[in-house]
Design an enzyme around this catalytic site. Structure first.
Site, PDB file in Angstrom:
ATOM      1  CD  GLU A 151     -12.574  48.593   9.260  1.00 40.35           C
ATOM      2  OE1 GLU A 151     -11.355  48.479   9.427  1.00 40.35           O
ATOM      3  OE2 GLU A 151     -13.413  47.777   9.687  1.00 40.35           O
ATOM      4  NE  ARG A 154      -3.298  44.348  10.745  1.00 40.45           N
ATOM      5  CZ  ARG A 154      -1.977  44.254  10.591  1.00 40.45           C
ATOM      6  NH1 ARG A 154      -1.393  43.093  10.683  1.00 40.45           N
ATOM      7  NH2 ARG A 154      -1.241  45.325  10.365  1.00 40.45           N
ATOM      8  CB  CYS A 263     -13.883  41.677  11.725  1.00 35.67           C
ATOM      9  SG  CYS A 263     -13.761  43.269  12.533  1.00 35.67           S
ATOM     10  CE  LYS A 266     -19.361  42.696  12.190  1.00 30.03           C
ATOM     11  NZ  LYS A 266     -19.545  43.563  11.028  1.00 30.03           N
TER      12      LYS A 266
HETATM   13  C1  UGA Z   1      -9.710  41.822  10.745  1.00 26.24           C
HETATM   14  C2  UGA Z   1      -8.926  42.094   9.453  1.00 26.24           C
HETATM   15  O1  UGA Z   1      -7.602  41.584   9.583  1.00 26.24           O
HETATM   16  C3  UGA Z   1      -8.873  43.582   9.154  1.00 26.24           C
HETATM   17  O2  UGA Z   1      -8.212  43.806   7.912  1.00 26.24           O
HETATM   18  C4  UGA Z   1     -10.313  44.119   9.067  1.00 26.24           C
HETATM   19  O3  UGA Z   1     -10.339  45.511   8.831  1.00 26.24           O
HETATM   20  C5  UGA Z   1     -11.028  43.829  10.375  1.00 26.24           C
HETATM   21  O4  UGA Z   1     -11.020  42.401  10.613  1.00 26.24           O
HETATM   22  C6  UGA Z   1     -12.436  44.341  10.244  1.00 26.24           C
HETATM   23  O5  UGA Z   1     -13.173  43.850   9.372  1.00 26.24           O
HETATM   24  O6  UGA Z   1     -12.794  45.303  10.929  1.00 26.24           O
HETATM   25  P1  UGA Z   1      -9.190  41.948  13.366  1.00 26.24           P
HETATM   26  O7  UGA Z   1     -10.561  41.399  13.598  1.00 26.24           O
HETATM   27  O8  UGA Z   1      -8.744  43.101  14.191  1.00 26.24           O
HETATM   28  O9  UGA Z   1      -9.010  42.418  11.834  1.00 26.24           O
HETATM   29  O10 UGA Z   1      -8.220  40.739  13.644  1.00 26.24           O
HETATM   30  P2  UGA Z   1      -7.022  39.952  12.940  1.00 26.24           P
HETATM   31  O11 UGA Z   1      -5.726  40.463  13.442  1.00 26.24           O
HETATM   32  O12 UGA Z   1      -7.160  39.878  11.479  1.00 26.24           O
HETATM   33  O13 UGA Z   1      -7.253  38.494  13.588  1.00 26.24           O
HETATM   34  C7  UGA Z   1      -8.491  37.801  13.438  1.00 26.24           C
HETATM   35  C8  UGA Z   1      -8.423  36.448  14.111  1.00 26.24           C
HETATM   36  O14 UGA Z   1      -7.529  35.588  13.413  1.00 26.24           O
HETATM   37  C9  UGA Z   1      -7.899  36.491  15.557  1.00 26.24           C
HETATM   38  O15 UGA Z   1      -8.631  35.573  16.319  1.00 26.24           O
HETATM   39  C10 UGA Z   1      -6.446  36.053  15.425  1.00 26.24           C
HETATM   40  O16 UGA Z   1      -5.934  35.482  16.588  1.00 26.24           O
HETATM   41  C11 UGA Z   1      -6.580  35.027  14.313  1.00 26.24           C
HETATM   42  N1  UGA Z   1      -5.307  34.785  13.578  1.00 26.24           N
HETATM   43  C12 UGA Z   1      -4.747  35.760  12.822  1.00 26.24           C
HETATM   44  C13 UGA Z   1      -4.744  33.513  13.620  1.00 26.24           C
HETATM   45  O17 UGA Z   1      -5.251  32.589  14.298  1.00 26.24           O
HETATM   46  N2  UGA Z   1      -3.606  33.282  12.900  1.00 26.24           N
HETATM   47  C14 UGA Z   1      -3.021  34.243  12.152  1.00 26.24           C
HETATM   48  O18 UGA Z   1      -1.980  33.956  11.512  1.00 26.24           O
HETATM   49  C15 UGA Z   1      -3.593  35.509  12.107  1.00 26.24           C
END
Ligand code: UGA
Length: 439
Positions: A151, A154, A263, A266
């Protein structure tokens, strides 16, 4: 067609609910009887925009049910999705597959008629093959194929991501399994969503590669942002100028307090572990992990520096403890490291977060928990923005100024235009652009 989804965590619940939204008959199974009872009553255990609506609507239409009984749930199911947790094994740093294989053992005797056993959990390369062996060892006559269907949801936009994905990745090793999977995703392929059909090993690699690439991209942007600060450039201008190159793109280009959540941290660790197992270098990801840990540790130091170094007895208002906006999840959030560090330095902490405070209360001690951001800011020596909630973006600076003790903001999400903040009388520190004094 009937589907069973095992595990009602965030992936299982969203996937199950959305498949029922497509019109399939879905049973979501969990061994936690209390959770199942609550779900039956319509109580949703996670904060996920839109999920309650999809669950309630399909439950009321009779297409989505909840159960603790694996046997009846798997009966006549064409597909059994495994969506249980794969947490980091503290010793090896790799994904702990105990729950995945345990489910395999439990469903093996039930596979009397053909079903596709679909791995939705994030698992290392080779898991599909290992799960197949586990099932066959338990029941040599089991009728099944394995599919790897990672999957890309987000947190905070999971329903939207499920219903409107960029692609669906399906790793299968037989035509029969491919046909079943194509049928399940027909509501999406009919809308021209590409189905990427691969081997199970490739599907498993796609998941880790995507998450590691995005994580490293943000790690890179965070360092570029630091350099922008040092050389007098502006990260927003740089990100725009770079991101308009179609080969690069503009998404995932915002600096922050270090990546968190359940995610990326990990999966980057797990990818390094997989590479080590196969004696392949993933030094680029190892570097990222070190840099990201350091960045999260630096949050408290940046706040201290903005306060002039001497922070003992200072009051700090924290806006946001969730690892990002639109979720109540605080796993690996910047706040988890920053708050205890600031407390160790002798600061008093007040917190406001629109969704994550209940989770925060289980973790942080000696905190003033507040009902809104203005209450949190009362008499504060500094306001620290850790999460990019829209509510924080919409703050009324005049009201905020009337509450704070010292008009100082340290913003780790670049929520505001520096001119607006400084005109309102605040000194403003943000990322990748020079600090600006109050005007
Ligand atoms: C992430 C992936 O984006 C999903 O595609 C994936 O399905 C999911 O992990 C998973 O493996 O289950 P998520 O953990 O919900 O999703 O979070 P993201 O929105 O991707 O953000 C991850 C981290 O990056 C957060 O700490 C966010 O603040 C940071 N981030 C994101 C930034 O610092 N800058 C950005 O431009 C984008």
């Amino acid at each position: 067609m009937k589907i069973a989804v095992i595990g009602t965590g965030y992936v299982g619940l969203v996937s199950g609910a959305c498949f029922s939204h497509f019109g399939f008959e879905v049973v979501c199974v969990d061994q936690n009887a209390e959770k199942i009872k609550s779900l039956e009553k319509g109580v949703i255990p996670i904060y996920e925009p839109g999920l309650d609506h999809v669950i309630l609507e399909n439950r009321d239409k009779g297409r989505l049910t909840f159960s603790t009984d694996l046997k009846s749930s798997c009966e006549n199911a064409v597909a059994i999705f495994i969506a249980v947790g794969t947490p980091t094994d503290e010793e090896t740093g790799q994904a702990d597959l105990t729950s995945v294989f345990e489910v395999g053992r439990q469903i093996a005797p039930l596979l009397k008629a053909y079903a596709v056993v679909v791995i939705k959990s994030t698992v290392p390369v080779g898991t599909a093959v290992r799960l197949r062996d586990v099932i066959l060892q338990t029941n040599p006559h089991a009728q099944f194929d394995i599919a790897s269907n990672p999957e890309f949801l987000r947190e905070g936009s999971a329903v939207e991501d499920f219903l409107h994905p960029d692609r669906v990745v399906i790793g299968v090793n037989t035509k029969k399994a491919e046909t079943v999977m194509r049928q399940l995703y027909m509501p999406l392929s009919d809308q021209a969503v590409p189905l990427v059909i691969t081997s199970s090993a490739s599907a498993e690699m796609i998941k880790y590669t995507a998450n590691c690439y995005l994580a490293m991209r943000i790690g890179f942007v965070n360092q570029v942002s630091d350099l922008c600060e040092a050389v007098g450039a502006d990260i927003a201008e740089v990100a725009l100028g770079v991101g308009l190159d179609k080969r690069i793109g503009r998404h995932y280009f915002a600096p922050g307090p270090g990546i968190g959540g359940s995610c990326f941290p990990k999966d980057t660790l797990a990818m390094v572990g997989i590479a080590q197992d196969h004696r392949v270098s993933m030094s680029i990801i190892e570097e990222f992990i070190v840099a990201n840990d350091k960045r999260r540790e630096d949050v408290a130091h940046r706040v201290a520096a903005a306060l002039g170094g001497d922070v003992r007895g200072k009051k700090i208002a924290i806006f946001g403890i969730a690892f990002k906006a639109n979720t109540d999840d605080i796993r690996d959030s910047a706040a988890i490291i920053a708050i205890p560090s600031l407390q160790d330095m002798g600061c008093a902490i007040s917190i406001y977060d629109p969704a994550a405070m209940e989770n925060g209360k289980t973790l942080f001690k000696n905190i003033k928990w507040c009902d809104d951001l203005y209450e949190a800011a009362q008499d504060a020596d500094v306001v620290v923005v850790l999460t990019e909630w829209k509510e924080f973006k919409d703050v009324d600076f005049a009201v905020l100024k009337s509450k704070v003790g010292v008009p100082l903001i340290v913003d780790f999400r670049n929520l505001y235009l520096p001119e607006i903040v400084t005109q309102a009388g605040f000194t403003y520190h943000s990322l990748g652009r020079a600090a600006k004094a109050a005007q």
